[in-house]
Scaffold this motif. Structure first.
Motif, short mmCIF file in Angstrom:
data_model
loop_
_atom_site.label_atom_id
_atom_site.label_comp_id
_atom_site.label_asym_id
_atom_site.label_seq_id
_atom_site.Cartn_x
_atom_site.Cartn_y
_atom_site.Cartn_z
N SER A 448 -34.08 -62.54 -64.40
CA SER A 448 -33.55 -64.03 -63.79
C SER A 448 -32.72 -64.01 -62.56
N LYS A 453 -33.85 -67.59 -60.48
CA LYS A 453 -34.06 -68.22 -61.10
C LYS A 453 -32.71 -68.76 -62.51
N ARG A 455 -32.22 -69.00 -65.92
CA ARG A 455 -33.22 -69.00 -67.62
C ARG A 455 -31.87 -69.28 -68.81
N GLU A 647 -37.21 -70.55 -67.00
CA GLU A 647 -36.90 -70.87 -66.31
C GLU A 647 -37.08 -71.67 -65.84
N ASP A 649 -36.35 -72.91 -61.72
CA ASP A 649 -36.25 -72.87 -60.58
C ASP A 649 -35.10 -73.99 -59.51
#
Length: 810
Positions: A448, A453, A455, A647, A649
């Protein structure tokens, strides 16, 4: 392997044939000869004095049969509350009248002011728009803490204040808890909000009232989870109709989630108006109307403190909660933040001292009552968030901290007045870690990170109390009804069986699972068993379906009635085979004499019961029909471990659920496929609360999330494929089936698992965010990250070290 159709078989739901083929009958499908239509004019202000209502223009409009206002209900009772709570000072709660139509004041947006009954719905709606209410605006009471301050405007002028009750539990623990917190090596404090929810069942509420002048009988068709309770409350306390002159029918019901437990004004109105007009009267809620007329859920503001000793053992827990009652007391509202919440604050942990304070407050909002889980999600969210926060503050693994404090010996008497009979919390923790592939999380987190991202992995454990009981105990706690269940088992001469249950099915699959139990007990095919529910004229008095009580309480009543049937049938079989009753065995649909080859089929015995040519008439009467009422000795206590991966952003704050695992202990399972479906539904609702759903008001009491344009329901694309396991089984010890209940678990354990995962993801990115209130929407998550950056002097977040013991960032 379970036999086809018996206990443990994943039989397809029989009722789905009619649902999927469009041949189900919901309340809105019921249209009676001569039917008229009701339309409610509702307040568009949250708080105001009614100076007058001019209905003259509406009364003269085409198709209008009558316009009703509060003055037409002189002598009619208010909507009753089914539970009384006593405050710390020994005084009973303040309990205002809840009129069918607003009297003197309107108290929330959506409060009904007048009703038009007309030949068509369009005519009723047009006429309602011509009604001219004169309402003088008053200040809206919205903030719970401000509402109980001296000088705050009162929602109900006849009450001393907006405080419904101030409840303390267990009051004898209070001083000891305070001292334990003072003496603790570490105290974790968390202030949090359990956001207000709208239940949003697929089918909106509907009511159809009918009156038979020749017999004086009234009938109400309604979208209810408990028709017998509606008959009792409406007949005895509102309209004064003797129960034998009132029939309540709840046909197919498209979901309830708690919001269809309660007795509503629209049900009483349609029943009342049908008698007044000598015509059936129908009301169907629109979705927009449901947002401001159906009872809402949750809406708590809480401060929780967890004390630990130097070895990280939990020593005490203290909470203070403000619970929103809304403008009126809904049917079970007072019990939700008290006895359904405070009694679960021990959770899965052996915390020796607990004190819970709840201040219930009236505000100018829609009444708040039970929503899937009802009190247990609120307790679990508080507890599982504060445990996770404590682990982070102490620099220890949150899984290890939970394991260290798990209850391991049963039965276990908690300090909040309940006793868990069985459980194995280490087993469900082991299972959720295994099924969620916890060992592989670090690799997924690294992947990720490569994709930009963050995680996170969140864990939560829960316990809930189902099958609220026994009646003598809940009576002492303020319940104004018994909480038993009933069933009548009728065997036909040819061997088929009809079970009439006081429970109600609105998606739980009773017509399948109840038949499976009878099939198992008798040894006949489940297709020979019919389940009847939802009609007070055809079923024995029962308390309905909520609190995951159907199989544990309703199913147990059915088992007891079936046992009576079997015992009587054995007497008949013994007579037919000239054997001792004690030697008779029933298996696979045949009675046999133990140790011999003598047998007689189930159908032969049932025929003999109704054609008693060769029958011990001197001992037993003809026929095979028995009724049983079952009042449980205790709650049942499902429990489980939940794991969520998300996840986040960093640029937008958007959270995506990447995986979710539920490992539940439901005791014995009747139908694994139905159980899995129940868990899936609960998870969707719990994740929806955690990330998207939020019922919001502005400072003037206007509902600003009054449609799906503003209230964000989860979509299928928002959710991952769930991993569900219920292989950890510790059977309930005090009901004949060993079952615990499964309907609410998903909604209880999932919100803290999601938020714990979000917080974990942020900490992995270097953002020191202690908590985010639900829903963890992109703007809230983004704002929390910016706040963490500001606290770090706007420095770029640094990577955090990882303690790989059990694979969690600390």
């Amino acid at each position: 392997m379970p036999k086809d159709g018996g206990i443990g078989a994943s039989s397809k739901r029989r009722e789905d044939i009619r649902f999927l083929s469009g041949t189900g009958q919901y309340t809105d499908d019921i249209n009676l000869h001569g039917q008229a239509y009701a339309y409610f004019l509702r307040s568009d202000v949250a708080h105001g004095k009614i100076n007058g209502i001019d209905t003259s223009a509406a009364e003269g409009m085409p198709g209008v049969l009558r316009v009703f206002t509060a003055k037409d209900f002189d002598g009619v009772g208010g909507i009753p509350c089914g539970w009384q709570i006593t405050s710390i000072d020994g005084q009973p709660m303040q309990e205002p009248k809840h009129p069918i139509l607003a009297e003197g004041k309107v108290r929330h947006v959506g409060d009904p002011i007048a009703v038009v009954v007309a030949e068509s719905l369009a005519q009723a709606r047009d006429a309602a728009e011509a009604i001219m209410p004169d309402i003088e605006d008053l200040p809206a009471v919205m903030d719970m803490k401000a509402a109980v301050q001296e000088g705050a405007p009162k929602v109900h002028d006849d009450l001393t204040s907006n405080l419904c009750y101030d409840w303390g539990f267990v009051e004898d623990n209070r001083e000891a808890v305070d001292q334990a917190i003072k003496d603790a090596a570490h105290v974790t404090t968390l202030e949090l909000v359990n956001n207000r929810m709208v239940a949003n069942p697929m089918e909106p509420r509907v009511a159809v009232g009918d009156y038979a002048a020749h017999s004086g009988e009234s009938t109400l068709y309604t979208t209810s989870q408990n028709p017998h309770v509606i008959r009792l409350l409406m007949g005895a306390f509102v309209l004064g109709i003797p129960e034998h002159k009132l029939r309540v029918v709840a046909p197919d019901v498209g979901g309830g989630f708690g919001t269809k437990i309660f007795h509503y004004a629209e049900e009483a109105f349609c029943t009342f108006a049908a008698k007044q007009l000598r015509r059936p009267v129908k009301w169907t809620s629109s979705r927009s109307e449901a947002f401001m007329s159906d009872a809402h859920g949750r809406d708590h503001v809480t401060k929780i403190e967890l004390a630990l000793d130097a070895d990280n053992n939990f020593t005490a827990l203290r909470t203070e909660t403000y619970a929103n009652m809304g403008a009126y007391l809904s049917t079970f509202a007072p019990s939700v933040p008290t006895w359904l919440h405070g009694t679960l604050m021990a959770g899965n942990y052996k915390t020796p001292l607990i004190y819970v304070n709840v201040k219930a407050v009236f505000t100018n909002t829609v009444p708040v009552d039970a929503y899937r889980g009802a009190g247990r999600p609120e307790a679990t969210f508080q507890l599982e968030r504060v445990v996770d926060k404590a682990a982070r503050e102490l620099g220890v693994d949150p899984i290890a901290l939970r394991r260290q404090n798990f209850i391991t010996e049963f039965p276990y008497a908690t300090p909040v007045a309940v006793e868990y009979d069985t459980g194995d919390y280490h087993a469900t923790m082991d299972k959720v870690l295994e099924v969620s592939d916890h060992a592989g999380f670090e690799a997924r987190a690294a992947e990720s990170k490569k994709n930009g991202k963050l995680r996170g992995y969140g864990i939560a454990h829960y316990i809930e109390a189902c099958g609220i009981a026994p009646s003598n105990l809940v009576g002492q706690l303020g319940a104004r009804a018994g909480l038993y269940e009933s069933a009548t088992v009728r065997v036909n001469a040819t061997g088929g069986i009809v079970v009439m249950t006081g429970s109600h099915s609105h998606g739980q699959g009773h017509e399948t699972t109840f038949a499976q139990v009878i099939s198992e007990m008798i040894g006949i095919d489940a297709d020979q068993v019919e389940i009847v529910h939802g009609d007070t004229a055809r079923t024995p008095m029962g308390m309905g379906t909520y609190g995951s009580r159907s199989i544990a309480v309703g199913g147990s009543a059915m088992v007891r009635a079936a046992e009576k049937i079997i015992n009587k049938a054995k007497k008949i079989a013994a007579h037919l085979m000239e054997a001792s009753e004690g030697d008779i065995e029933l298996k696979d649909g045949a009675f046999t004499v133990a140790g011999t080859d003598k047998s007689v089929a189930w159908g032969d015995v049932t025929l003999a019961a109704y054609v008693p040519h060769n029958y011990p008439l001197e001992d037993i009467e003809p026929g095979l029909e028995e009724t049983a009422f079952y009042d449980p000795a205790n709650f049942t206590y499902p429990s489980g471990g939940y794991a969520c991966e998300v996840e986040v952003d960093e640029e937008t704050g958007r959270v995506e659920v990447m995986g979710f695992t539920a490992a539940d202990d439901f005791g014995n399972v009747i139908n694994p496929m139905i159980v899995e479906g129940q868990v899936h539904g609960g998870l969707a609702q719990g994740i929806g609360q955690a990330l998207w759903e939020n019922c919001a008001y502005d400072e003037d009491g206007q509902l600003i999330s009054a449609s799906y344009m503003d209230y964000a329901m989860p979509r299928s694309t928002d959710l991952p494929m769930f991993k569900v396991d219920h292989s950890c089984v510790t059977p309930c010890t005090h009901n004949p089936l060993g079952v615990k209940g499964c309907g609410e678990a998903g909604a209880i354990g999932s919100p803290p698992a999601v938020i714990n995962a979000v917080i974990d993801a942020l900490h992995r990115g270097g953002y020191d965010v202690p908590h985010i209130n639900m829903p963890a929407s992109p703007d809230r998550v983004w704002a929390a990250m910016q706040g963490a950056k500001a606290n770090m002097g706007a420095a770029q977040p640094a990577a955090r070290s990882t303690d790989t013991a059990e694979g969690r960032s600390v």
